[in-house]
Design a protein around this motif. Structure first.
Motif, PDB file in Angstrom:
ATOM      1  N   LEU A  72       0.792  -1.231  -0.044  1.00 21.90           N
ATOM      2  CA  LEU A  72       0.146   0.036   0.154  1.00 21.90           C
ATOM      3  C   LEU A  72       1.091   1.026  -0.180  1.00 21.90           C
ATOM      4  CD1 LEU A  72      -2.614  -0.995   2.824  1.00 21.90           C
ATOM      5  CD2 LEU A  72      -2.854  -1.359   0.342  1.00 21.90           C
ATOM      6  N   ALA A  73       0.553   2.286  -0.803  1.00 19.51           N
ATOM      7  CA  ALA A  73       1.294   3.593  -0.883  1.00 19.51           C
ATOM      8  C   ALA A  73       0.578   4.583  -1.340  1.00 19.51           C
ATOM      9  CB  ALA A  73       2.536   3.280  -1.647  1.00 19.51           C
ATOM     10  N   GLY A  74       0.855   5.852  -0.959  1.00 19.15           N
ATOM     11  CA  GLY A  74       0.208   7.098  -1.623  1.00 19.15           C
ATOM     12  C   GLY A  74       1.151   7.904  -1.789  1.00 19.15           C
ATOM     13  N   PHE A  75       1.104   9.082  -2.926  1.00 15.30           N
ATOM     14  CA  PHE A  75       1.960  10.092  -3.242  1.00 15.30           C
ATOM     15  C   PHE A  75       1.170  11.415  -3.382  1.00 15.30           C
ATOM     16  CE2 PHE A  75       4.077   5.916  -4.071  1.00 15.30           C
ATOM     17  CZ  PHE A  75       5.571   6.234  -3.440  1.00 15.30           C
ATOM     18  N   VAL A  76       1.813  12.417  -2.854  1.00 13.07           N
ATOM     19  CA  VAL A  76       1.531  13.940  -3.472  1.00 13.07           C
ATOM     20  C   VAL A  76       2.691  14.384  -3.982  1.00 13.07           C
ATOM     21  CG1 VAL A  76       0.661  16.058  -2.356  1.00 13.07           C
ATOM     22  CG2 VAL A  76      -0.205  13.962  -1.392  1.00 13.07           C
ATOM     23  N   VAL A  77       2.482  15.092  -5.237  1.00 11.91           N
ATOM     24  CA  VAL A  77       3.517  15.813  -5.795  1.00 11.91           C
ATOM     25  C   VAL A  77       3.164  17.110  -6.370  1.00 11.91           C
ATOM     26  CG1 VAL A  77       4.775  13.714  -6.606  1.00 11.91           C
ATOM     27  CG2 VAL A  77       2.995  14.848  -8.324  1.00 11.91           C
TER      28      VAL A  77
END
Length: 384
Positions: A210-215
């Protein structure tokens, strides 16, 4: 001195941000499985103090995702929902956000049930219709949150069009780019301010983490996101960071192969006598086909379809053998999902009906298996 060559997407995906571990020379970036880091003395630091604040493995995957998106800054979170939550922390009670009406049920829940009671106003609208966007902007509107293509009806939002409207009103444009990834679509290059990802999906690509990103390219946004991240602690763990790094190495290959399969599956479904309607952005008759060609370099591998006889839903889900009946998407394995009771279960019935998320709708995430096996599996399940 020679100027540094700007590497192509595929090379950056394979090598990552640093290319290797500068401390050891390791080609596979190490898993720095530690909670804390030793200091040399008072006011002396290696640049790492505590893994909730930063960790070398997480830093590498954050910088890699940012680089692939053409962004200056990236932040990694424990899940995609945690990443969206961090973005919503930018707003305060009384702020209003326009949100795509057709989107992941978990994001819907965040707006309605978590942040709504805290006074952050929102309206779920058809962001694929620019007139609908214009007509719903209020004096306190601060942002537009869009999914494109949308989940599960595969609507395509004109990102450039939304960005032009946002500039007139000084609004923040947030794009969930999970379905297409930076390999096929780069919203920041189109003028968006923030991109979010469920890294669990195509970036990881193997249904194992599981993972999430904000760029973003905005320094003030990055500072706020970082402050929220260290204060709430929903950070991406070192091992999960490494799994995403490993997945990204083959992102471009997987995206191309799954898209190749998806086009053939969509064509098969379109011609099948038991199928009523197929929603795939790569079909020329799709409403968003031309917009997608302008703003993306691919159509992805997500397909939704409706059966003519609702009773066939249960038969298909029971009888598929190669395709797995499971939630999620973006892995190497093809998955079939029933949005009505799974991903969109908590969305009110009247909204689902208006969107077309009806009891005859199924969603496919096409993997990289042999295309003949996938089509034969669907054909057999439909014929049972």
């Amino acid at each position: 001195m020679c100027a540094e060559k700007l590497l192509k997407f595929e090379t950056t995906a394979v090598h990552g941000s640093k290319g290797f571990d500068p401390l050891t020379g390791a080609i596979s970036f190490p898993i720095y499985q530690t909670a804390t880091f030793k200091h040399g003395g008072l006011n002396e630091s290696t640049g790492y103090d505590y893994s909730r604040l930063q960790n070398p493995t997480r830093e590498e995957v954050e910088n890699t995702v940012a680089k692939l998106e053409g962004a200056k800054f990236g932040a990694g979170f424990s899940t995609g929902v945690a990443a969206v939550t961090a973005v919503l922390s930018l707003f305060k009670p009384g702020d209003h956000i326009l949100v795509s009406d057709d989107l992941y049920g978990g994001t819907f829940r965040l707006f309605r049930d978590i942040y709504g009671p805290y006074g952050i106003e929102h309206d779920f609208i058809d962001t694929a219709d620019l007139n609908d966007v214009i007509n719903n902007i209020k004096e306190n509107t601060k942002a537009i949150f869009i999914e494109t293509p949308s989940n599960p009806m595969m609507k395509v939002v004109d990102i450039n069009g939304v960005v032009k409207l946002s500039k007139e009103k000084n609004l923040i444009v947030i794009v969930d780019n999970t379905f297409l990834t930076p390999y096929f679509q780069k919203p920041l290059n189109l003028g968006a301010h923030i991109v979010v990802h469920s890294g669990t999906k195509f970036l990881g690509g193997h249904n194992d983490t599981l993972a999430g990103f904000v760029v973003t390219n905005e320094e003030w946004i990055n500072e706020r996101i970082r402050f929220y991240e260290k204060s709430t602690g929903a950070t991406l763990a070192p091992f999960d960071s490494w799994l995403i790094l490993r997945g990204i190495k083959t992102l471009h290959i997987r995206m191309e192969k799954s898209q190749e399969n998806a086009i053939k599956v969509a064509e098969f479904l379109k011609k099948h006598p038991k199928i009523k309607e197929v929603f795939y952005v790569g079909l020329p008759e799709h409403k968003g086909y031309e917009i997608s060609k302008k703003q993306a370099t691919g159509f992805g591998s997500m397909i939704s379809f409706k059966v003519k006889n609702q009773e066939d839903v249960a038969k298909i889900l029971k009888n598929v053998k190669v395709i797995n009946f499971a939630e999620s998407l973006g892995g190497v394995e093809t998955l079939i999902t029933y949005p009505q009771t799974q991903t969109h279960a908590e969305i009110p019935a009247e909204i689902k009906k208006r969107l077309g998320v009806t009891e005859d709708l199924l969603r496919l995430s096409i993997g990289i298996e042999n295309i003949s096996d996938l089509i034969e599996d669907l054909e057999s399940a439909l014929g049972c």
